[in-house]
Motif scaffolding. Structure first.
Motif, short mmCIF file in Angstrom:
data_model
loop_
_atom_site.label_atom_id
_atom_site.label_comp_id
_atom_site.label_asym_id
_atom_site.label_seq_id
_atom_site.Cartn_x
_atom_site.Cartn_y
_atom_site.Cartn_z
N ARG A 1 0.82 -1.21 0.00
CA ARG A 1 0.00 0.00 0.00
C ARG A 1 0.86 1.26 0.00
NH1 ARG A 1 -1.76 3.82 3.46
NH2 ARG A 1 -0.44 2.95 5.09
N ALA A 2 1.91 1.27 0.82
CA ALA A 2 2.76 2.45 0.90
C ALA A 2 3.48 2.71 -0.42
CB ALA A 2 3.78 2.28 2.03
N GLU A 3 3.93 1.65 -1.09
CA GLU A 3 4.61 1.82 -2.38
C GLU A 3 3.65 2.38 -3.42
OE1 GLU A 3 6.03 -2.11 -3.12
OE2 GLU A 3 7.98 -1.74 -2.19
N ARG A 4 2.45 1.83 -3.49
CA ARG A 4 1.46 2.32 -4.46
C ARG A 4 1.07 3.76 -4.16
NH1 ARG A 4 -0.45 -3.01 -3.68
NH2 ARG A 4 -1.97 -2.28 -2.15
N ALA A 5 0.91 4.09 -2.88
CA ALA A 5 0.53 5.45 -2.50
C ALA A 5 1.65 6.43 -2.82
CB ALA A 5 0.19 5.50 -1.02
N PHE A 6 2.89 6.04 -2.57
CA PHE A 6 4.02 6.90 -2.87
C PHE A 6 4.10 7.18 -4.37
CE2 PHE A 6 8.45 7.77 -3.92
CZ PHE A 6 8.84 8.65 -2.92
N MET A 7 4.04 6.12 -5.16
CA MET A 7 4.13 6.28 -6.61
C MET A 7 2.93 7.04 -7.16
SD MET A 7 6.40 5.50 -8.87
CE MET A 7 6.49 5.75 -10.64
N GLY A 8 1.75 6.76 -6.60
CA GLY A 8 0.54 7.46 -7.04
C GLY A 8 0.60 8.95 -6.77
N THR A 9 1.17 9.33 -5.62
CA THR A 9 1.30 10.75 -5.27
C THR A 9 2.23 11.46 -6.25
OG1 THR A 9 0.95 10.25 -2.92
CG2 THR A 9 1.94 12.37 -3.45
N VAL A 10 3.36 10.82 -6.56
CA VAL A 10 4.31 11.41 -7.51
C VAL A 10 3.66 11.55 -8.88
CG1 VAL A 10 6.52 11.09 -8.69
CG2 VAL A 10 6.31 10.54 -6.26
N LEU A 11 2.94 10.52 -9.31
CA LEU A 11 2.29 10.55 -10.62
C LEU A 11 1.21 11.62 -10.69
CD1 LEU A 11 1.92 9.29 -13.43
CD2 LEU A 11 0.33 7.65 -12.39
N PHE A 12 0.40 11.74 -9.64
CA PHE A 12 -0.67 12.73 -9.62
C PHE A 12 -0.13 14.15 -9.71
CE2 PHE A 12 -3.22 15.70 -7.06
CZ PHE A 12 -4.40 15.70 -7.80
N GLN A 13 0.86 14.47 -8.88
CA GLN A 13 1.39 15.83 -8.91
C GLN A 13 2.12 16.10 -10.22
OE1 GLN A 13 4.65 17.36 -8.34
NE2 GLN A 13 5.76 15.46 -8.70
N ALA A 14 2.73 15.07 -10.81
CA ALA A 14 3.40 15.26 -12.10
C ALA A 14 2.39 15.64 -13.18
CB ALA A 14 4.15 13.99 -12.50
N ILE A 15 1.26 14.95 -13.20
CA ILE A 15 0.23 15.24 -14.21
C ILE A 15 -0.32 16.65 -14.02
CG2 ILE A 15 -2.10 14.62 -14.99
CD1 ILE A 15 -1.37 11.70 -14.35
N VAL A 16 -0.65 17.01 -12.78
CA VAL A 16 -1.22 18.33 -12.50
C VAL A 16 -0.24 19.44 -12.89
CG1 VAL A 16 -2.04 19.90 -10.70
CG2 VAL A 16 -2.75 17.50 -10.69
N VAL A 17 1.03 19.28 -12.48
CA VAL A 17 2.02 20.33 -12.75
C VAL A 17 2.26 20.48 -14.25
CG1 VAL A 17 4.45 20.93 -12.49
CG2 VAL A 17 3.15 20.16 -10.51
N ILE A 18 2.40 19.38 -14.95
CA ILE A 18 2.64 19.47 -16.40
C ILE A 18 1.45 20.10 -17.12
CG2 ILE A 18 2.94 18.11 -18.51
CD1 ILE A 18 4.69 16.20 -16.90
N VAL A 19 0.24 19.77 -16.68
CA VAL A 19 -0.96 20.37 -17.29
C VAL A 19 -0.98 21.88 -17.03
CG1 VAL A 19 -3.48 20.53 -17.13
CG2 VAL A 19 -2.37 18.29 -17.28
N MET A 20 -0.68 22.29 -15.79
CA MET A 20 -0.67 23.72 -15.47
C MET A 20 0.39 24.47 -16.30
SD MET A 20 -3.06 24.28 -13.27
CE MET A 20 -3.97 22.97 -14.12
N VAL A 21 1.57 23.89 -16.40
CA VAL A 21 2.64 24.52 -17.17
C VAL A 21 2.27 24.59 -18.65
CG1 VAL A 21 5.05 24.31 -17.87
CG2 VAL A 21 4.42 23.82 -15.52
N ALA A 22 1.64 23.53 -19.15
CA ALA A 22 1.24 23.51 -20.56
C ALA A 22 0.17 24.57 -20.84
CB ALA A 22 0.72 22.12 -20.93
#
Length: 352
Positions: free
Chosen positions: A10-31
């Protein structure tokens, strides 16, 4: 006992999911910022080149962080997880600096509103006021996700606590040497990002394609990549001659940061005006990372031929399970209570 695959807890999935979520949001905002600015200005003008550089930097940073996160989970490497937290905090600073530098690029008249100067004004209804909310989202999202990542790294710290024990055994000296080895491998990866980040900004924003400096900067890219790869192979396989060359080249590469002076000297400072803060930050970080890599490299060099080579070549990087013959098991059999027997180890003890 087989090592669970990456993202199996669970911790591994949550860690990776958090990184992926913020990556998507930040790239969309920058775009979005890039698209809105590109609709109204010529991005080929030197003043506005900070905008495409902003987009390129954050795409590079987010993809790099995703790779590092998965790599750390795959290797069960707590040191690399801590490195990701430090990198993430640097992203907060970088996102905040981009707000300042985008304003410096767009706002020519802070008092003008949309009726008098939509593109160059700083008042209500102007282009700057349109993109400002999207710029603010990035540091906020990165900052919040950083706090979430700290929580899950704490859990992963306990989950991965026995990884080094299974690789090098209970010898405290071997454990310390192996941790320094993990540190330098992690530093080499961050050196790569820092160098590419500085070079990308110079090539996109500042340097003219018909200058010698542009050619030298491009030529430095493969040289530095070979240096980083060579240093990694040297420290992993304990190749003394290659490690010696790598350490000398690291010292020589420190001279590359003479460019820091050019950001502020009167003859050249104007061409760096829209990216000076970010370039200065990147250059200083790259300098400190490379110096730290050199210092840790000396320590790792001193640990060559001290019995750690087998553990480096047979760690989690190369195999996904620990057998009774793995380093640290001392050949114990399953029926004798060796490390390969019994139930999976819990979170009671951590030696990281």
């Amino acid at each position: 006992m087989a090592i669970p695959a990456a993202l199996s807890t669970r911790a591994e999935r949550a860690f990776m999911g958090t990184v992926l979520f913020q990556a998507i949001v930040v790239i969309v905002m920058v775009a979005i910022v890039f698209g809105k600015v590109a609709d109204h200005v010529d991005l080929e003008q030197s003043r506005y080149k900070t905008i495409p550089c902003y987009l390129a930097l954050f795409i590079l940073a987010e993809v790099f962080e995703l790779f590092m996160a998965y790599d750390a989970l795959r290797l069960r490497n707590v040191i690399q997880l801590v490195g990701i937290l430090l990198f993430h905090s640097a992203l907060v600073v970088m996102a905040a600096l981009q707000v300042h530098e985008t304003r410096a690029a767009l706002v020519l008249d802070a008092s003008a509103n949309w009726t008098t100067n939509y593109v160059g004004g700083g008042g209500p209804g102007t282009l700057w006021q349109t993109v400002f909310p999207f710029l603010i989202v990035s540091p906020v999202i990165i900052g919040v996700s950083w706090l979430v990542l700290i929580f899950f790294v704490r859990e992963l710290y306990h989950e991965f606590g026995w990884a080094i024990f299974h690789i090098v055994g209970a010898n405290p000296a071997a454990k310390t040497m192996y941790q320094f080895y993990q540190v330098i491998i992690c530093l080499l990866k961050f050196d790569f990002f820092a160098f590419i980040g500085v070079t990308m900004q110079l090539l996109i924003i500042v340097l003219q394609r018909n200058t010698a400096e542009f050619g030298l900067t491009v030529a430095a890219i493969p040289i530095v990549l070979v240096l980083l790869i060579g240093a990694g192979l040297a420290v992993q396989r304990e190749i003394k001659w290659l490690m010696s060359i790598s350490l000398v080249l690291m010292l020589a590469a420190e001279s590359y940061f003479f460019k820091l002076v050019r950001f502020y000297e009167p003859a050249s400072r104007d061409q760096y005006i829209t990216v000076r803060a970010t370039l200065t930050t990147f250059t200083i970080i790259a300098f400190l990372l490379l110096f730290a890599t050199f210092a840790i490299g000396l320590r790792c060099f001193a640990d060559f031929d001290k019995g750690l080579l087998k553990s480096k070549l047979h760690d989690v990087t190369f195999r996904r399970g620990y057998s009774s013959s793995a380093p640290g098991t001392a050949g114990a059999k399953k029926e004798d209570g060796g490390y390969g027997s019994g139930a999976p180890l819990g979170q009671r003890v951590s030696i990281e």
